[in-house]
Write an enzyme that holds these catalytic residues in place. Sequence first.
Site, short mmCIF file in Angstrom:
data_model
loop_
_atom_site.label_atom_id
_atom_site.label_comp_id
_atom_site.label_asym_id
_atom_site.label_seq_id
_atom_site.Cartn_x
_atom_site.Cartn_y
_atom_site.Cartn_z
N ASP A 115 -15.81 -19.65 34.52
CA ASP A 115 -16.03 -20.26 35.83
C ASP A 115 -16.24 -21.75 35.61
OD1 ASP A 115 -17.00 -21.28 38.21
OD2 ASP A 115 -18.64 -19.84 38.42
N GLN A 171 -18.06 -26.00 38.42
CA GLN A 171 -18.95 -27.15 38.31
C GLN A 171 -18.61 -28.02 37.09
OE1 GLN A 171 -21.23 -27.94 40.55
NE2 GLN A 171 -21.18 -26.06 41.77
N LYS A 196 -14.69 -28.92 45.30
CA LYS A 196 -15.72 -29.49 44.45
C LYS A 196 -15.18 -30.63 43.58
CE LYS A 196 -18.26 -25.12 44.24
NZ LYS A 196 -19.43 -25.42 45.09
N HIS A 232 -23.63 -17.81 39.15
CA HIS A 232 -23.53 -17.85 40.61
C HIS A 232 -23.24 -16.42 41.08
CE1 HIS A 232 -21.67 -18.73 44.55
NE2 HIS A 232 -22.18 -19.94 44.47
N CYS A 266 -27.30 -19.69 45.54
CA CYS A 266 -26.49 -18.52 45.21
C CYS A 266 -26.68 -18.13 43.74
CB CYS A 266 -25.02 -18.76 45.51
SG CYS A 266 -24.66 -18.96 47.26
#
Length: 407
Positions: A201, A204, A227, A124, A365
Amino acid sequence: MSNYDITRIRSDFPILKREVNGKPLVYLDNGATTQKPKQVIDAIDHYYADMNSNVHRGVHYLSQISTDAFEVTRQKVKDFIHAAQLHEVIITSGTTHGINLIATCFGQAFIHEGDEIIISAMEHHSNIVPWQMLCDFKGAVLRVIPMDEHGELDQAAYANLFNERTKLVSFTYVSNALGTINPVKQMIATAHQHNVPVVLDAAQAVQHIKIDVQDLDVDFMVFSGHKMYGPTGVGVLYGKEALLNALPPYQGGGDMIKEVTFAKTTYNELPFKFEAGTPNIEAGICLAFAIDYINEIGVENIKAYEDELFDYAHSRLREIPNIRFIGTAEKRSSVISFLIEGTHPYDVGVILDKLGIAVRTGHHCAQPVMDQFGIPGTIRASLALYNTKEDIDALVSGLQRAANMLL
């Protein structure tokens, strides 16, 4: 999953009862943000109606109960990701804030001219741009793990990127554009063979996959509340205690200090060293209720249900003529990116919206991902714990209608 009570779960999300353009809402944009259960919504109302006050600074009753509630969230995050220490949990405004914090502070402490930072080709923008900015400022070099035509990272090439100038690695657990699940434990171990710390990261991932930071042995990890069925404007940075202590503060101001004089300021202990200023108190407190909600259902149960739904979605989508899936990694989660050859993603998305179906269109993104595949963007359907096979059926019907109109 026969024991997964989807009817009860959906009843917890008020927005799923609404209509869009006269059609029942089919919400498949969960990779961008998830909807909120009434437990979180009620907690937000309760905070402002009954306990609104600043935290960590007051001796009066409202400040104390707000502070206690805010710190409950820190404890629940610690347990949720199995951190070793409570003070290893830093409350941020989201994933982007967390990555920028590490880039700034780690960069100030440890990055020098000619040093190298490794990221991946599927990141991202929030895990690309802060490192580019750091490299520009410090004269460092950004190196990129290549990705193949399936949307999988080349592990052999990754291992060969390391040298004596490599100072940090940062990559995603699950690709927001492709759904690829990276072999993060293996990748962390590879970096540690070279004594290089890793930033993960997990924006997600945490809502779909059970994560144990100690088992992964990850050095830093970031994710966002919005999220994972929580409020916007709150997130988490996890860091190993020794590394966090070695970093300078990110911002100056209230809460991150012990003592201030015009001659010298001494900084606070972890975690407050990195929490300058008034936080998003309401979101921080209410993130705990989102974690409770996920825990009540069980991350493993959510994953099993979503995996079944993911397989069903792929099976149904294959019925659409001219469909092209972007990202065909062996291990994927929650995100399905695709094109209908001969149409533009935006046009398809507009037609779906008229039918009450919310998907994301564009580059998500992740422009370098789109550039590698030679496309301007994709249609992305991203799943959550409240989605159903009926949602997928509606999506397929909508895509068939869009194809008939556009081709």
